[in-house]
Design an enzyme around this catalytic site. Structure first.
Site, PDB file in Angstrom:
ATOM      1  N   HIS A 175      68.438  69.653  13.421  1.00 16.05           N
ATOM      2  CA  HIS A 175      69.289  68.965  14.404  1.00 16.05           C
ATOM      3  C   HIS A 175      69.916  69.929  15.416  1.00 16.05           C
ATOM      4  O   HIS A 175      70.361  69.504  16.469  1.00 16.05           O
ATOM      5  CB  HIS A 175      70.349  68.102  13.720  1.00 16.05           C
ATOM      6  N   GLU A 213      81.809  77.521   9.642  1.00 18.14           N
ATOM      7  CA  GLU A 213      82.525  76.249   9.507  1.00 18.14           C
ATOM      8  C   GLU A 213      83.804  76.455   8.729  1.00 18.14           C
ATOM      9  O   GLU A 213      83.861  77.321   7.845  1.00 18.14           O
ATOM     10  CB  GLU A 213      81.656  75.249   8.744  1.00 18.14           C
ATOM     11  N   ASP A 232      70.205  76.558   3.610  1.00 22.66           N
ATOM     12  CA  ASP A 232      70.882  75.465   4.305  1.00 22.66           C
ATOM     13  C   ASP A 232      71.020  75.728   5.810  1.00 22.66           C
ATOM     14  O   ASP A 232      70.921  74.806   6.610  1.00 22.66           O
ATOM     15  CB  ASP A 232      72.276  75.273   3.685  1.00 22.66           C
ATOM     16  N   HIS A 237      68.420  76.689  11.121  1.00 19.32           N
ATOM     17  CA  HIS A 237      69.241  76.646  12.342  1.00 19.32           C
ATOM     18  C   HIS A 237      69.398  78.029  12.993  1.00 19.32           C
ATOM     19  O   HIS A 237      69.204  78.183  14.195  1.00 19.32           O
ATOM     20  CB  HIS A 237      70.640  76.104  12.038  1.00 19.32           C
ATOM     21  N   LYS A 338      80.743  79.031   4.973  1.00 18.11           N
ATOM     22  CA  LYS A 338      81.614  77.867   4.765  1.00 18.11           C
ATOM     23  C   LYS A 338      83.019  78.400   4.534  1.00 18.11           C
ATOM     24  O   LYS A 338      83.194  79.533   4.075  1.00 18.11           O
ATOM     25  CB  LYS A 338      81.181  77.097   3.511  1.00 18.11           C
TER      26      LYS A 338
HETATM   27  C1  BG6 Z   1      73.521  71.091   8.247  1.00 21.85           C
HETATM   28  C2  BG6 Z   1      73.902  71.807   6.993  1.00 21.85           C
HETATM   29  O1  BG6 Z   1      72.151  71.215   8.503  1.00 21.85           O
HETATM   30  O2  BG6 Z   1      74.247  71.641   9.335  1.00 21.85           O
HETATM   31  C3  BG6 Z   1      75.396  71.694   6.745  1.00 21.85           C
HETATM   32  O3  BG6 Z   1      73.197  71.234   5.911  1.00 21.85           O
HETATM   33  C4  BG6 Z   1      76.172  72.140   7.950  1.00 21.85           C
HETATM   34  O4  BG6 Z   1      75.782  72.453   5.610  1.00 21.85           O
HETATM   35  C5  BG6 Z   1      75.649  71.466   9.210  1.00 21.85           C
HETATM   36  O5  BG6 Z   1      77.519  71.781   7.741  1.00 21.85           O
HETATM   37  C6  BG6 Z   1      76.279  72.054  10.450  1.00 21.85           C
HETATM   38  O6  BG6 Z   1      75.885  71.295  11.548  1.00 21.85           O
HETATM   39  P1  BG6 Z   1      76.841  71.043  12.780  1.00 21.85           P
HETATM   40  O7  BG6 Z   1      76.030  70.298  13.755  1.00 21.85           O
HETATM   41  O8  BG6 Z   1      78.011  70.259  12.253  1.00 21.85           O
HETATM   42  O9  BG6 Z   1      77.251  72.402  13.239  1.00 21.85           O
END
Ligand code: BG6
Length: 499
Positions: A175, A213, A232, A237, A338
């Site tokens: 995403h 985060e 993860d 990402h 995290k």
């Molecule tokens: C997800 C992870 O793909 O991305 C999560 O599984 C993470 O652990 C999240 O919190 C972060 O995405 P975004 O768009 O909120 O930065």
């Protein structure tokens, strides 16, 4: 041909509630879904349509912004939604699914399946869909990350998927690539002539990529404890962000050319030896801490569904090198965690210093030029450069030149998931990950996983929740330099730092 039905496996799960339904709601609200499109949530939880819809409604209220949530739109949206209780692991239950799809959409065959289940089912559902004849050539399948657990399992998963669907029907979603600001990296680099001549080892000293985060793992312990930060966030990402910064200009922006360039970056990542892993990969796990207001934050091992002696990393920092003409000798430092002080994702390009220093700075040495590409929040970009401080003498000071998205009217509502689901419905796969990219990325990270698995004594540093992670991560940045710990605000950071 556009899909008539979206079947969400894992329809009663966290991802569906938190991301997928809000994304579909936004598409609905913007009249971007076909009038007769039906959404079918599938899950093992026994629920009837009414109960399911009320859970989805609660999720919409919680996860959509107040301005986006509108009662009349919500009612109309919920009319599209249905639920089927079934066990996706049991092939005998697919006759029931087939029947339900026919009832709801007339069985046109162009179904869109979304795998939002625990990853253990990703290899089973495609087999069952094929066995039940639900893998028509018009259908599409979106697969969530993590795509595989390591190189071997990712290869196996690719095989299973390709046995049931053609590659063009398979949409592996990351995403981050749906984020406007991530796509903007491409515009920034390839729509402007002024940066590209500097975008190489001659002018760039190092690149930092941070995606952190300020929350823990919430209710995802069952999944997360078997995954960890590398699987993860990093293997997908972060490395995707790195690819966008490092890639060569594609011949054209289409699925073939763009994805070829991404794969080329992955293939040029310099393989990690054991001593690289020891020196340049630092992992950590958050431990309990007390906030300034006295609130206690749980440590990772106290989280629900996490083993009390878990060795899963919730923080990872590492140095990545790319063996290529453009990037030889330029380290890319990437980091995720995290329970950090704030939620922020950004890329910093640190340019090389001037070869000869003419001026002094009241703040110590003049800093190097930096380009900050802010993915979220406070989306935008800042170029930092030195200017003369007014007055006598010849002191210089670093100043920012900033662009934030509100100057372009703000970012569109709806998030990355809306964009990617819409792309998939339109059959556009440019922003989805190709099978060879997944495998090339795993191929790079596999030695780390292997080394950790085989060496129980690899340090896992504890860091108090709410801090920037273990201090040991500083040691991977060479030359007396350190990580840039970002503020939530992108600009005016010398005046205040919001966390
Ligand atoms: C997800 C992870 O793909 O991305 C999560 O599984 C993470 O652990 C999240 O919190 C972060 O995405 P975004 O768009 O909120 O930065």
């Amino acid at each position: 041909m556009k899909s008539k039905i979206i079947v969400i496996f894992g329809g009663s799960g966290d991802l569906a509630k938190r991301k997928l339904m809000p994304a579909l709601y936004m598409l609905h609200a913007g009249n971007r879904l076909d009038r007769d499109l039906v959404i079918l949530g599938v899950g093992r939880t026994p629920l009837d349509d009414k109960e399911y819809k009320s859970g989805i409604e609660a999720g919409l209220k919680k996860y959509l912004s107040g301005a986006d949530f509108r009662e009349e739109i919500k009612n109309d949206f919920l009319n599209r939604i249905h639920y089927l209780k079934m066990d996706p692991a049991n092939h005998l239950e697919y006759a029931m699914l087939d029947k339900k799809i026919s009832e709801l959409s007339g069985n046109s065959g162009n179904n869109l399946y979304y795998l939002a289940t625990p990853p253990s089912l990703y290899e089973i559902i495609p087999v069952n869909l094929k066995r039940s004849g639900l893998n028509n050539s018009e259908s599409r399948i979106i697969v969530e990350k993590p795509f595989g657990y390591d190189l071997e399992s990712a290869g196996k998963m690719n095989e299973v998927l390709r046995d049931a669907f053609d590659e063009k029907q398979i949409f592996r979603i990351d995403h981050f690539l749906g984020k406007e600001t991530v796509q903007n990296i491409l515009a920034f680099r390839f729509a402007n002539g002024i940066f590209e001549p500097l975008w190489n080892r001659n002018y760039i000293d190092r690149v930092e990529i941070t995606a952190v985060e300020n929350m823990g793992i919430e209710d995802r312990g069952g999944f997360y404890d078997g995954a960890g930060a590398l699987r993860d966030m990093v293997q997908n990402h972060l490395i995707q962000l790195l690819a966008l910064v490092a890639m060569e200009p594609p011949v054209a922006f289409n699925e073939q050319e763009f994805r070829n360039e991404v794969v080329k970056v992955y293939r040029s990542l310099k393989p990690l030896s054991e001593s690289d892993i020891v020196r340049n990969v630092v992992r950590g796990q958050y431990i309990a801490s007390e906030r300034k207001d006295g609130l206690r934050i749980r440590g990772y091992r106290e989280e629900k569904s996490v083993a009390p002696d878990s060795h899963t990393e919730t923080f990872l920092a590492m140095k990545v090198n790319i063996s290529s003409w453009r990037w030889e000798g330029v380290p890319f430092y990437i980091r995720t965690g995290k329970q950090m002080p704030t939620k922020v994702s950004e890329i910093i390009i640190h340019f090389k210093p001037t070869p000869h220093k003419l001026f002094s700075s009241s703040e110590g040495c003049p800093e190097q030029n930096q380009l900050i590409i802010r993915i979220q929040p406070n989306e935008g970009a800042v170029l930092k450069f030195d200017m003369k401080v007014p007055g006598s003498g010849f002191d210089v000071k670093q100043v920012p030149m900033a662009f934030t998205y509100d100057k372009l009217g703000g970012l569109p509502s709806g998030d990355a998931y809306s964009k990617l689901i819409e792309d998939c419905m339109n059959g556009e796969s440019v922003l989805f990950t190709r099978s060879d990219a997944v495998e090339a990325s795993w191929n790079y990270f596999n030695p780390v996983l292997k080394y950790w698995a085989e060496n129980a004594n690899v340090p896992l540093y504890g860091y108090p929740a709410g801090t920037w992670g273990p201090q040991e991560s500083d040691s991977i940045i060479e030359g007396g330099k350190c990580w840039t710990n970002p503020c939530k605000n992108l600009t005016d950071t010398d005046l205040y730092c919001e966390l």
